[in-house]
Design a protein around this motif. Sequence first.
Motif, mmCIF file in Angstrom:
data_model
loop_
_atom_site.group_PDB
_atom_site.id
_atom_site.type_symbol
_atom_site.label_atom_id
_atom_site.label_comp_id
_atom_site.label_asym_id
_atom_site.label_seq_id
_atom_site.Cartn_x
_atom_site.Cartn_y
_atom_site.Cartn_z
ATOM 1 N N VAL A 260 -38.182 -10.923 3.023
ATOM 2 C CA VAL A 260 -38.790 -9.899 3.868
ATOM 3 C C VAL A 260 -39.583 -8.968 2.952
ATOM 4 C CG1 VAL A 260 -38.306 -8.000 5.473
ATOM 5 C CG2 VAL A 260 -36.841 -10.028 5.479
ATOM 6 N N ASP A 261 -40.755 -8.520 3.427
ATOM 7 C CA ASP A 261 -41.561 -7.586 2.634
ATOM 8 C C ASP A 261 -40.853 -6.253 2.462
ATOM 9 O OD1 ASP A 261 -43.703 -9.208 2.157
ATOM 10 O OD2 ASP A 261 -44.774 -8.627 3.994
ATOM 11 N N ASN A 262 -41.076 -5.623 1.324
ATOM 12 C CA ASN A 262 -40.668 -4.232 1.088
ATOM 13 C C ASN A 262 -39.173 -3.967 1.256
ATOM 14 O OD1 ASN A 262 -43.379 -3.735 0.680
ATOM 15 N ND2 ASN A 262 -43.704 -3.317 2.865
ATOM 16 N N GLN A 263 -38.359 -4.968 0.941
ATOM 17 C CA GLN A 263 -36.918 -4.756 0.980
ATOM 18 C C GLN A 263 -36.557 -3.809 -0.162
ATOM 19 O OE1 GLN A 263 -35.408 -9.016 1.974
ATOM 20 N NE2 GLN A 263 -33.652 -7.966 1.080
ATOM 21 N N THR A 264 -35.866 -2.695 0.153
ATOM 22 C CA THR A 264 -35.491 -1.776 -0.929
ATOM 23 C C THR A 264 -34.041 -1.974 -1.344
ATOM 24 O OG1 THR A 264 -34.976 -0.119 0.730
ATOM 25 C CG2 THR A 264 -37.161 -0.002 -0.282
ATOM 26 N N GLY A 265 -33.325 -2.816 -0.576
ATOM 27 C CA GLY A 265 -31.944 -3.116 -0.939
ATOM 28 C C GLY A 265 -31.649 -4.572 -0.671
ATOM 29 N N ILE A 266 -30.773 -5.141 -1.492
ATOM 30 C CA ILE A 266 -30.383 -6.533 -1.283
ATOM 31 C C ILE A 266 -28.858 -6.581 -1.268
ATOM 32 C CG2 ILE A 266 -30.424 -8.870 -2.217
ATOM 33 C CD1 ILE A 266 -33.068 -8.200 -3.569
ATOM 34 N N VAL A 267 -28.302 -7.158 -0.208
ATOM 35 C CA VAL A 267 -26.848 -7.261 -0.110
ATOM 36 C C VAL A 267 -26.387 -8.567 -0.758
ATOM 37 C CG1 VAL A 267 -24.908 -7.540 1.477
ATOM 38 C CG2 VAL A 267 -26.673 -5.843 1.952
ATOM 39 N N ILE A 268 -25.441 -8.449 -1.674
ATOM 40 C CA ILE A 268 -24.846 -9.638 -2.275
ATOM 41 C C ILE A 268 -23.482 -9.823 -1.611
ATOM 42 C CG2 ILE A 268 -24.183 -10.790 -4.427
ATOM 43 C CD1 ILE A 268 -27.033 -9.809 -4.598
ATOM 44 N N HIS A 269 -23.350 -10.880 -0.846
ATOM 45 C CA HIS A 269 -22.103 -11.160 -0.132
ATOM 46 C C HIS A 269 -21.443 -12.341 -0.839
ATOM 47 C CE1 HIS A 269 -20.070 -12.299 3.951
ATOM 48 N NE2 HIS A 269 -19.219 -11.860 3.056
ATOM 49 N N VAL A 270 -20.276 -12.090 -1.443
ATOM 50 C CA VAL A 270 -19.619 -13.098 -2.273
ATOM 51 C C VAL A 270 -18.625 -13.889 -1.430
ATOM 52 C CG1 VAL A 270 -18.352 -13.484 -4.419
ATOM 53 C CG2 VAL A 270 -19.851 -11.492 -4.198
ATOM 54 N N LEU A 271 -18.710 -15.205 -1.534
ATOM 55 C CA LEU A 271 -17.891 -16.074 -0.686
ATOM 56 C C LEU A 271 -17.198 -17.151 -1.502
ATOM 57 C CD1 LEU A 271 -20.865 -16.066 1.553
ATOM 58 C CD2 LEU A 271 -18.640 -15.671 2.613
ATOM 59 N N GLN A 272 -16.165 -17.710 -0.859
ATOM 60 C CA GLN A 272 -15.364 -18.723 -1.505
ATOM 61 C C GLN A 272 -15.110 -19.834 -0.498
ATOM 62 O OE1 GLN A 272 -11.313 -17.351 -2.083
ATOM 63 N NE2 GLN A 272 -11.336 -18.243 -4.113
ATOM 64 N N ILE B 137 -15.048 -12.658 0.067
ATOM 65 C CA ILE B 137 -14.182 -11.976 -0.905
ATOM 66 C C ILE B 137 -14.799 -10.687 -1.443
ATOM 67 C CG2 ILE B 137 -12.772 -13.950 -1.578
ATOM 68 C CD1 ILE B 137 -14.557 -14.389 -3.965
ATOM 69 N N GLY B 138 -15.953 -10.300 -0.947
ATOM 70 C CA GLY B 138 -16.495 -9.007 -1.355
ATOM 71 C C GLY B 138 -17.984 -8.937 -1.101
ATOM 72 N N ARG B 139 -18.498 -7.707 -1.043
ATOM 73 C CA ARG B 139 -19.942 -7.550 -0.919
ATOM 74 C C ARG B 139 -20.359 -6.245 -1.585
ATOM 75 N NH1 ARG B 139 -22.240 -8.242 4.286
ATOM 76 N NH2 ARG B 139 -20.401 -9.178 5.225
ATOM 77 N N PHE B 140 -21.568 -6.226 -2.102
ATOM 78 C CA PHE B 140 -22.100 -4.992 -2.677
ATOM 79 C C PHE B 140 -23.604 -5.019 -2.510
ATOM 80 C CE2 PHE B 140 -23.805 -6.569 -6.797
ATOM 81 C CZ PHE B 140 -23.196 -7.814 -6.855
ATOM 82 N N GLU B 141 -24.251 -3.874 -2.746
ATOM 83 C CA GLU B 141 -25.684 -3.794 -2.510
ATOM 84 C C GLU B 141 -26.415 -3.345 -3.765
ATOM 85 O OE1 GLU B 141 -26.777 -1.382 0.843
ATOM 86 O OE2 GLU B 141 -28.880 -1.987 0.730
ATOM 87 N N LEU B 142 -27.503 -4.023 -4.031
ATOM 88 C CA LEU B 142 -28.401 -3.598 -5.098
ATOM 89 C C LEU B 142 -29.433 -2.706 -4.423
ATOM 90 C CD1 LEU B 142 -29.081 -4.067 -8.096
ATOM 91 C CD2 LEU B 142 -30.553 -5.924 -7.388
ATOM 92 N N LYS B 143 -29.378 -1.404 -4.769
ATOM 93 C CA LYS B 143 -30.180 -0.426 -4.032
ATOM 94 C C LYS B 143 -31.341 0.113 -4.863
ATOM 95 C CE LYS B 143 -26.305 1.769 -2.748
ATOM 96 N NZ LYS B 143 -25.306 2.594 -2.076
ATOM 97 N N GLY B 144 -32.224 0.807 -4.193
ATOM 98 C CA GLY B 144 -33.285 1.537 -4.881
ATOM 99 C C GLY B 144 -34.390 0.666 -5.447
ATOM 100 N N LEU B 145 -34.606 -0.529 -4.852
ATOM 101 C CA LEU B 145 -35.692 -1.382 -5.345
ATOM 102 C C LEU B 145 -37.029 -0.814 -4.882
ATOM 103 C CD1 LEU B 145 -34.275 -4.927 -4.497
ATOM 104 C CD2 LEU B 145 -34.173 -3.699 -6.665
ATOM 105 N N PRO B 146 -38.051 -0.858 -5.747
ATOM 106 C CA PRO B 146 -39.379 -0.443 -5.278
ATOM 107 C C PRO B 146 -39.873 -1.482 -4.273
ATOM 108 C CG PRO B 146 -39.485 -1.376 -7.492
ATOM 109 C CD PRO B 146 -38.048 -1.324 -7.122
ATOM 110 N N PRO B 147 -40.605 -1.043 -3.227
ATOM 111 C CA PRO B 147 -41.078 -2.008 -2.223
ATOM 112 C C PRO B 147 -41.979 -3.066 -2.854
ATOM 113 C CG PRO B 147 -41.421 0.260 -1.499
ATOM 114 C CD PRO B 147 -41.010 0.331 -2.933
#
Length: 616
Positions: free
Chosen positions: A416-428, A440-450
Amino acid sequence: MSDPIVGIDLGTTHSLVAICTEAGPRVLADAEGRALLPSVVRMVAGAAPVVGHAARDHAVEFPLETIASSKRFMGRSHAESLAIAEGFGGQLVEGPRGIRTVTPQEVAALVLAQLKATAEAALGHPVRRAVITVPAYFDDAQRQATRDAARLAGLLAERIVNEPTAAALAYGLNRARKPETVAVYDFGGGTFDVSILRIEPDEVHAASDLFQVLATNGDTRLGGDDIDRMVMEWLLAQAAAAFGPLTPSPGVLQALRTFAERAKIALSDRDAAPIEIDLGSGRTLRCTLTRAALEAMAAPLIERTLAKFRAALADASNPTLDRVVMVGGSTRMPAVRAAVAALTGLAPYTALDPDQVVALGAAVQAHILMGGRRDLLLDVIPLSLGMETRGGAVAKLIMKNASIPTRATETFTTAVDNQTGIVIHVLQGEREMVADCRSIGRFELKGLPPMPAGIPQLQVEFAVDANGVLTVSAAERRSGKRASLQVVPTHGLTTAEVDRLEQEAFAHAREDMHLHRVVDLAVNARLDLKWIGEALERTRAALEAGYLEQLDASMMRLKGFCEAAERNPAATDADAFHKAKEALDQLSMRLHETSIASSLKSMSTPGGAGDAPTTG
Ligand code: ADP
Ligand code: MG
C-alpha cells in the motif's frame, strides 16, 4: 493432578500464583481475570481482614489500618523493623497492647491464603503445597518466617527458592548444556535487586540446586515508585506554574500519584502522554509528559541500579556473562532495557512478562519436584516460525526441525502507498494461512516516512538462541527505523499439540498450497494493476487505440480474478489466474518502454498505516 504444587511469588507490592503442566507454566487469575494480587491488607478491629485490590484501592481512607510492603519486615526484630519502617502504613507495635497487633507473617499468610483460594478456584481442587520465592539476600530467619506464613495459610512450603533462580528457571536455563553465568536484574516497584548466578549442567541435582548465587546487590528503597514520585513533583510544579502554589489534599496527592504512574507506564510504548487532572475548585491541569523528559528524570535512578550491578559483578570477580534476565515491572521502560544492554553487551531476556517471570519459575520448580518433565524436544524447532504477509498468508522463515540455535532473514516490502507503520505478526505452525497457525506475538515498526508501495525494504530477522528464545527484529533499510520482539515459542505447547498441528497440516496440505498461491497471486496482481494503471495514465495519448483496447481487456480480466480470489480464494482457479497475470505482464512490456521517461510521477494514493508487509 490431584495434589498439585503451585508456585508463588510473594512480592513486596504484588503477589502471584502459577502452575506448571506439560504445556509449561502459566499464572492463575482470580474470578475477575486478574493475575496480580496487591500484597496489601486492611485490618480493622472487629471486622474480617480485607486483602488485595480492595485494601489497596481504599488505602487513603484507612491510612493506619492498611498494611503494605510488610515483606520488608519479614523475620526482622522490632528494632530492625523500626529502622526500615519509614513509609510503612500501619502502626509498628512491639508486643501486645490495647490495639490489635499483626506480625508480618500474619500479613503474608493472608496474602498467601488469598492466592491459595485463587488457585483452588482456577484448578477446581484443593491446593495444599507450594514453592515460594524470596529475595536471594533473605537470611535463615526471613526464610523461616516465610515458611511460618505459609503454614498459617494452610500451605506446606515444599521449597523456598531464590527469586533470581526462579526467573532463570522460567527461561529453562537449568537445561543449559554448558556452565553459564547469568545476571538477573530485578527492578520492581519499591526495590531493586541484582544477582549473579552460576548454573552447572548436572542431571543429578533437582533444578534449583544447579544455581549458585555468586553475588547479590541492590537497594530496598529504589524502584518504580521513586520514578512516580518524580513525575508527581513535576506535575505539582506544572500545577503551581498554572495556578500558583497549592497545598494538595491527600485525595489530590493520591490522584496525582496515580496519574504519574499511568503516564510513566504509557511512555513505555509511546513518545508522549497527555495528562488531564481535576484539581478541584474548577481548576484542571492539562499538560504533556514526553518520554525524553521522563527518561531525564529517571536517568539518575537507572544509573544507581547500574552502579549496584557493577558492584555485584565485581563481587563475583567480573565473570563473562552469558545472559541477563529482566524481572520486575520497571524493566518495561525502554531506557532501562537500553541501559542494561549497554552495560552487559547482551540483549536482555524480556520474552516472559517481567511481572510474572518469578511466579512462572516457582511453578517450574514445583513441576520438577512433582517429578514432571516438559516433553518438548529442545534442540530442534518443534513448529515452523514465520510471519503474516498481505492477504493472510504466512511466510515461514525458520522451518520445523531446524536445530537450534538458528537464524534466518528475509526482505519484505509494502503493498500500500504511504504506509507509515508495518505490523509484524509472528506465527507458529505448518499451515499456510494465518487463521490456521498459532499467533505468538505482534509488534509494529512505526514512524516510516511515506513511500510508494514496493519501495520500502523491510529486513526481518528471526533468531532462536540455545535456550529456545526467539528474537524477531525488523529494520527498514531506507529510513533506518527498527523494532523487535522477544518470545518463547514453546510456551503453552505440548508434544501432543505439536503432533496434532502436524497432522492437520498434512491433511490440508493441498488446499493450503492452493490458498497460499492464490493469495500471493492476488497481492502481486493488484500491484501490477496499480503500476500499469499509473503508467497508462501518463502514456495513454502516445499509444494506439488497438493496443489500448487489448490492454484494457487484459486488465479487466486480471481484476476479475483478483476480486474472485479476495471473495473466495478456495474456489479460484490458480492456473487460470496465473496465466491471466502472465498475459498482462507480456502485454504491458511495450507500455513500460513508452512510459520509462516519466516514471517518477504520481505516487499520491492515500495509504493506510499498520498494514501487513508483502513478499513482493
Ligand atoms: P515488586 O517486585 O516490587 O512487587 P513489580 O515487579 O510488580 O514490583 O513492579 C511494579 C513496578 O513496575 C511499578 O512501579 C510499576 O509502575 C512499574 N511498571 C509496570 N508496568 C510498567 C511499564 N509498562 N513501564 C514502566 N513501569 C512499569
Ligand atoms: Mg518482584
